[in-house]
Write an enzyme that holds these catalytic residues in place. Structure first.
Site, short mmCIF file in Angstrom:
data_model
loop_
_atom_site.label_atom_id
_atom_site.label_comp_id
_atom_site.label_asym_id
_atom_site.label_seq_id
_atom_site.Cartn_x
_atom_site.Cartn_y
_atom_site.Cartn_z
N GLU A 1 0.82 -1.22 0.00
CA GLU A 1 0.00 0.00 0.00
C GLU A 1 0.85 1.27 0.00
O GLU A 1 0.54 2.23 0.71
CB GLU A 1 -0.97 0.01 1.20
CG GLU A 1 -1.94 -1.15 1.24
CD GLU A 1 -2.89 -1.18 0.04
OE1 GLU A 1 -3.22 -0.10 -0.49
OE2 GLU A 1 -3.28 -2.28 -0.38
N ILE A 2 1.90 1.29 -0.81
CA ILE A 2 2.72 2.50 -0.90
C ILE A 2 2.76 3.04 -2.34
O ILE A 2 3.49 3.98 -2.61
CB ILE A 2 4.16 2.27 -0.36
CG1 ILE A 2 4.80 0.99 -0.93
CG2 ILE A 2 4.15 2.21 1.15
CD1 ILE A 2 5.37 1.17 -2.29
N LYS B 1 2.79 1.01 -5.52
CA LYS B 1 3.43 0.27 -6.62
C LYS B 1 2.58 0.28 -7.88
O LYS B 1 3.09 0.49 -8.98
CB LYS B 1 3.70 -1.18 -6.20
CG LYS B 1 4.79 -1.39 -5.20
CD LYS B 1 5.16 -2.86 -5.05
CE LYS B 1 3.96 -3.77 -4.87
NZ LYS B 1 3.17 -3.47 -3.64
N THR B 2 1.29 0.06 -7.72
CA THR B 2 0.41 0.02 -8.89
C THR B 2 0.32 1.40 -9.53
O THR B 2 0.35 1.54 -10.76
CB THR B 2 -0.99 -0.48 -8.50
OG1 THR B 2 -0.87 -1.78 -7.90
CG2 THR B 2 -1.89 -0.58 -9.72
N LYS C 1 0.81 -8.47 -13.45
CA LYS C 1 0.66 -8.55 -11.99
C LYS C 1 0.58 -10.04 -11.71
O LYS C 1 -0.49 -10.62 -11.60
CB LYS C 1 -0.61 -7.83 -11.54
CG LYS C 1 -0.89 -7.90 -10.05
CD LYS C 1 -0.04 -6.93 -9.26
CE LYS C 1 -0.46 -6.95 -7.79
NZ LYS C 1 0.35 -6.02 -6.98
N GLY D 1 5.36 -6.52 -8.55
CA GLY D 1 5.37 -7.51 -7.49
C GLY D 1 4.17 -7.37 -6.58
O GLY D 1 3.26 -6.58 -6.83
N VAL D 2 4.18 -8.14 -5.52
CA VAL D 2 3.09 -8.09 -4.54
C VAL D 2 3.70 -7.74 -3.19
O VAL D 2 4.69 -8.35 -2.77
CB VAL D 2 2.32 -9.43 -4.50
CG1 VAL D 2 3.24 -10.59 -4.21
CG2 VAL D 2 1.18 -9.37 -3.50
N ARG E 1 4.93 10.35 -2.44
CA ARG E 1 4.49 11.01 -1.21
C ARG E 1 3.10 10.50 -0.82
O ARG E 1 2.09 11.00 -1.29
CB ARG E 1 4.48 12.52 -1.38
CG ARG E 1 5.87 13.14 -1.52
CD ARG E 1 5.77 14.67 -1.62
NE ARG E 1 7.05 15.31 -1.60
CZ ARG E 1 7.79 15.58 -2.68
NH1 ARG E 1 7.35 15.21 -3.88
NH2 ARG E 1 8.95 16.20 -2.57
#
Length: 240
Positions: free
Chosen positions: A15-16, A18-19, A40, A119-120, A179
């Protein structure tokens, strides 16, 4: 025609963004005139629509790519519950086989000029009892782009992840500062520190610092990323 390029996108945590960053890169590659596709390989968390199981992250990647891969190639392993993949896979009776993913990636490389493999979770998320996402990155043999969620603690998280990438013999092609905490004090100072350390220790350039967006717009964010710098790094790391 030159050989296709590919990269593995990992992050300092889950949850930072990546997607979000992967989608932004896809927009940038398309703007550079490349046929850009996304994978994915392992997605945890699915919903049903029109009789098919789907994943929100995979949907976002599909929306950003200008080459649509078949679902079985884009996401060989779609797990229903949004939890740690090895736990969900065991409960759903699925073996997360790295060889299957490598084969899907080989087929994807036949369809596009550049493939973004997201990645995951973080870099070392278990896929089975003894294999994790770091092993997947090694099996694919891809340069890595590190997404750093800029929040308290991100410096240590980023440096530890970069060490783990280097320990497996993979090039760190670059990193993106995302950010995710708009109220974080000294965010620019944290980014400057990481820029110096990652350049000095890993020769990994900052590809871009993304402002907090609400709602997020990968297309807009793509203009803040130095796609040409990344492409040069990918070409330098490609097998001769």
């Amino acid at each position: 025609m030159s050989a296709p390029l590919s990269l593995f996108v990992t992050g300092t945590d889950t949850e930072i963004g990546k997607t979000f960053v992967s989608a932004a890169l896809l927009h940038g590659f398309a703007r550079a005139g490349l046929r850009a596709a996304a994978m994915k390989p392992v997605a945890a968390g699915a919903y049903e629509r029109d009789g098919a199981w789907r994943n929100e992250d995979a949907d976002q990647l599909d929306a950003a790519a200008n080459v649509a891969l078949p679902a079985a190639i884009r996401t060989p392993f779609l797990l229903k519950a949004p939890a740690a993949p090895h736990i969900v896979a065991a409960r759903e009776g699925v073996a997360l086989d790295i060889g299957t993913i490598v084969d899907a990636h080989r087929r994807a490389c036949e369809m596009a000029d550049v493939i973004v493999v997201e990645g995951v979770g973080g870099f070392r998320v278990p896929l089975a009892d003894t294999r994790d996402t770091a092993d997947l990155a090694v099996a694919l043999g891809l340069p890595v782009v590190l997404v750093v969620g800029v929040r308290l603690g991100c410096i240590s998280h980023a440096l530890l992840t970069a060490e783990a990438i280097a320990a497996r013999g993979l090039p760190l092609a670059g990193w993106v500062a995302n950010r995710i905490d708009p109220a974080m004090p000294f965010a620019d100072d944290n980014i400057d520190t990481l820029r110096a350390w990652l350049e000095r220790e890993h020769r990994a350039p900052l590809l871009g610092a993304l402002a907090h967006m609400s709602p997020p717009s990968p297309d807009a964010a793509s203009h803040a990323l130095d796609v040409n710098l990344l492409l040069n790094a990918l070409r330098a790391a490609a097998p001769r």
